[in-house]
Motif scaffolding. Structure first.
Motif, short mmCIF file in Angstrom:
data_model
loop_
_atom_site.label_atom_id
_atom_site.label_comp_id
_atom_site.label_asym_id
_atom_site.label_seq_id
_atom_site.Cartn_x
_atom_site.Cartn_y
_atom_site.Cartn_z
N ARG A 1 5.10 0.62 19.91
CA ARG A 1 5.54 2.31 20.36
C ARG A 1 6.89 2.22 19.43
O ARG A 1 7.19 3.20 18.47
CB ARG A 1 5.99 2.31 21.77
CG ARG A 1 6.21 4.03 21.93
CD ARG A 1 5.93 4.49 23.13
NE ARG A 1 6.74 3.50 23.96
CZ ARG A 1 6.83 3.15 25.27
NH1 ARG A 1 5.90 2.65 25.01
NH2 ARG A 1 7.64 2.34 25.83
N ASN A 2 7.69 1.22 19.52
CA ASN A 2 8.60 0.81 18.62
C ASN A 2 9.06 0.38 17.50
O ASN A 2 9.46 0.76 16.20
CB ASN A 2 9.82 0.00 19.61
CG ASN A 2 9.77 1.12 20.99
OD1 ASN A 2 10.86 2.12 20.82
ND2 ASN A 2 9.60 1.06 21.98
N LYS A 3 8.57 -0.71 18.17
CA LYS A 3 8.05 -2.16 16.19
C LYS A 3 7.27 -1.15 15.28
O LYS A 3 7.45 -1.26 13.88
CB LYS A 3 7.94 -2.67 16.92
CG LYS A 3 7.96 -3.73 15.00
CD LYS A 3 7.62 -5.23 15.04
CE LYS A 3 7.33 -6.36 14.52
NZ LYS A 3 7.50 -7.64 14.31
N THR A 4 6.78 -0.60 15.65
CA THR A 4 5.85 0.01 14.83
C THR A 4 5.42 1.42 14.61
O THR A 4 5.55 1.84 13.67
CB THR A 4 3.88 -0.19 14.95
OG1 THR A 4 3.48 -1.93 14.86
CG2 THR A 4 2.87 -0.40 13.67
N LYS B 1 0.52 -1.18 0.02
CA LYS B 1 0.14 0.19 0.14
C LYS B 1 1.08 1.05 0.11
O LYS B 1 0.74 2.10 -0.35
CB LYS B 1 -1.22 -0.31 1.78
CG LYS B 1 -1.79 -1.53 1.73
CD LYS B 1 -2.57 -0.90 2.22
CE LYS B 1 -2.12 -1.91 3.14
NZ LYS B 1 -1.86 -3.06 3.21
N ARG B 2 2.25 1.06 0.68
CA ARG B 2 3.02 2.31 0.43
C ARG B 2 2.66 3.70 1.33
O ARG B 2 2.41 4.70 1.28
CB ARG B 2 3.39 3.10 -0.99
CG ARG B 2 3.50 1.98 -2.10
CD ARG B 2 4.74 1.73 -1.76
NE ARG B 2 5.65 0.49 -2.89
CZ ARG B 2 6.98 0.48 -3.18
NH1 ARG B 2 7.49 -0.42 -1.69
NH2 ARG B 2 6.48 -0.46 -4.12
N VAL B 3 1.45 2.58 2.23
CA VAL B 3 1.72 3.73 3.39
C VAL B 3 2.19 4.97 3.95
O VAL B 3 1.66 6.33 4.29
CB VAL B 3 0.79 2.73 4.60
CG1 VAL B 3 0.75 3.27 5.64
CG2 VAL B 3 -0.25 2.09 4.52
N ARG B 4 3.39 4.94 4.00
CA ARG B 4 4.76 5.74 5.26
C ARG B 4 4.66 6.28 3.61
O ARG B 4 4.55 7.90 3.95
CB ARG B 4 5.34 4.73 5.23
CG ARG B 4 5.21 3.72 6.94
CD ARG B 4 6.55 2.49 6.99
NE ARG B 4 5.38 2.30 7.85
CZ ARG B 4 4.98 1.23 7.73
NH1 ARG B 4 4.07 0.64 6.14
NH2 ARG B 4 4.36 0.00 8.72
N GLY C 1 1.07 10.51 14.89
CA GLY C 1 2.12 9.80 14.48
C GLY C 1 1.90 8.33 15.50
O GLY C 1 2.07 6.78 14.19
N LYS C 2 2.61 8.85 16.52
CA LYS C 2 2.54 7.40 17.04
C LYS C 2 1.10 7.08 17.98
O LYS C 2 1.12 5.52 17.68
CB LYS C 2 2.94 7.87 18.36
CG LYS C 2 3.07 7.04 19.69
CD LYS C 2 3.40 7.45 20.79
CE LYS C 2 2.14 8.53 21.93
NZ LYS C 2 2.64 8.96 23.26
N PHE D 1 5.86 5.98 11.67
CA PHE D 1 4.94 6.45 11.02
C PHE D 1 5.72 7.52 11.77
O PHE D 1 4.81 8.75 11.15
CB PHE D 1 3.55 5.67 11.63
CG PHE D 1 2.62 4.95 11.72
CD1 PHE D 1 1.96 5.02 10.35
CD2 PHE D 1 3.11 2.96 10.97
CE1 PHE D 1 0.88 3.83 10.00
CE2 PHE D 1 2.18 2.78 10.41
CZ PHE D 1 1.31 2.98 9.98
N MET D 2 5.92 7.26 12.86
CA MET D 2 6.02 9.23 13.18
C MET D 2 7.53 9.73 12.06
O MET D 2 7.09 10.83 12.45
CB MET D 2 6.76 8.75 15.16
CG MET D 2 5.55 8.84 15.91
SD MET D 2 6.52 8.29 17.56
CE MET D 2 7.21 9.84 18.36
N SER D 3 8.14 8.12 12.02
CA SER D 3 9.39 9.60 10.73
C SER D 3 8.05 10.57 9.53
O SER D 3 8.48 11.37 9.26
CB SER D 3 10.00 8.03 10.62
OG SER D 3 11.02 7.74 11.46
N ALA D 4 7.29 9.23 8.84
CA ALA D 4 6.37 9.62 7.90
C ALA D 4 5.86 10.98 8.64
O ALA D 4 5.89 11.11 6.60
CB ALA D 4 5.56 8.38 7.43
N VAL D 5 5.09 10.78 9.85
CA VAL D 5 4.28 12.50 8.98
C VAL D 5 5.08 13.58 9.80
O VAL D 5 4.77 14.61 9.66
CB VAL D 5 3.12 11.66 10.19
CG1 VAL D 5 2.33 11.02 9.77
CG2 VAL D 5 3.63 11.59 11.65
#
Length: 294
Positions: free
Chosen positions: A178-181, A46-49, A210-211, A185-189
């Protein structure tokens, strides 16, 4: 929803174009390394990030091209993590995105090396982006921190450690998620916030969004491992229970998972409402994650 889907697809196509442009500049030796490097990266998904990163860049008034290389780097990191995650020593899954996992197609050793190559190439891209100035250094540093020993790797280590353990707790599960996922997402946004040197309060809001979005994504993923099907997910279902993984369903039960997902969805929407930007796409994205079937 049609407008959301069209926008989502446009971001995804933009990313595929950026990825193809990057891959055209790369030629690895020996050939099997080049093939395995490209195989998992081009399986799709899906290329979500990257979609999130592009949407946030435009939300800040920027251009997709401003963050395209960092999106490629982030997706390479995500892809390396999936290759390693599928290995027999980790989650032992033979399928990814409906196709044979890297180790099933190329062998375990080559799969490990493909993952290593993806990770190192990702950081090479980040280093190149740092030449653009201080804000890109900050963005690249965020990606590196969230992908490393204080981020995704820590989450994966805990995921393995607590597999099958009766003494695992809700706090342990939250550490894993929090760490694995969530940190990816935090990086992406938040990368666009860093690139455009946003106010620290805005950056903090993006990180918090993102968290919680990552947490929502993981809980729905855990529920789909129980209620989903292979044709839609493209990966084996029922793995969490089979391997006694510390999943949301194991910690909360299916009904409470659904309630928790609803609360996380509302929290994400509340965080977006505090931003001084037009957040319609991100709002629809949040609802999409809550209701996804794949």
């Amino acid at each position: 929803m049609t407008d959301f889907k069209e926008k989502f697809d446009s971001y995804r196509v933009a990313f595929e174009n950026a990825l193809d442009e990057y891959l055209a500049s790369v030629s690895l030796k020996p050939q099997i390394l080049d093939e395995s490097f490209r195989y998992s990266l081009k399986l799709g998904g899906k290329r979500v990030r990257p979609v999130l990163m592009f949407a946030c860049a435009q939300m800040f008034g920027g251009k997709i091209s401003d963050v395209a290389s960092l999106a490629v780097a982030l997706e390479m990191i995500h892809t390396y993590s999936l290759i390693h995650d599928d290995l027999p020593a980790m989650d032992n899954d033979d399928f990814r995105r409906g196709q044979p996992s890297s180790h099933k197609k190329f062998g375990e050793g080559q799969a490990i090396l493909a993952g290593d190559a993806l990770l190192n190439q990702a950081f090479s891209v980040c280093v190149e982006e740092c030449k653009k100035g201080r804000t890109y250094v900050n963005a690249a540093a965020l990606i590196a921190k969230n992908a490393g020993a204080c981020g995704m790797i820590a989450g994966q280590a805990a995921d393995l450690y607590f597999q099958g353990r009766d003494d695992a707790s809700e706090a342990d599960y939250e550490f894993i998620v929090r760490n694995k996922t969530s940190k990816m997402f935090m990086s992406a946004v938040a990368v666009p916030a860093y690139v455009y040197d946003a106010d620290e309060n805005i950056a903090a809001l993006m990180l918090e969004f993102g968290k919680n979005l990552g947490y929502l994504f993981q809980i729905t993923d855990d529920m789909l491992d129980v209620s989903g099907d292979f044709e839609k997910l493209g990966k084996t279902v029922g793995k969490d229970a089979e391997e006694d993984k510390l999943s949301a369903v194991r910690v909360y039960g299916l009904e409470e998972c659904s309630q928790k997902a609803d609360r996380l969805c509302e929290l994400c929407l509340k965080l977006l409402s505090q931003l001084p930007y037009e957040c319609g796409f991100l709002e629809e994205f949040t609802r999409y994650v809550r209701g996804r079937e794949q």
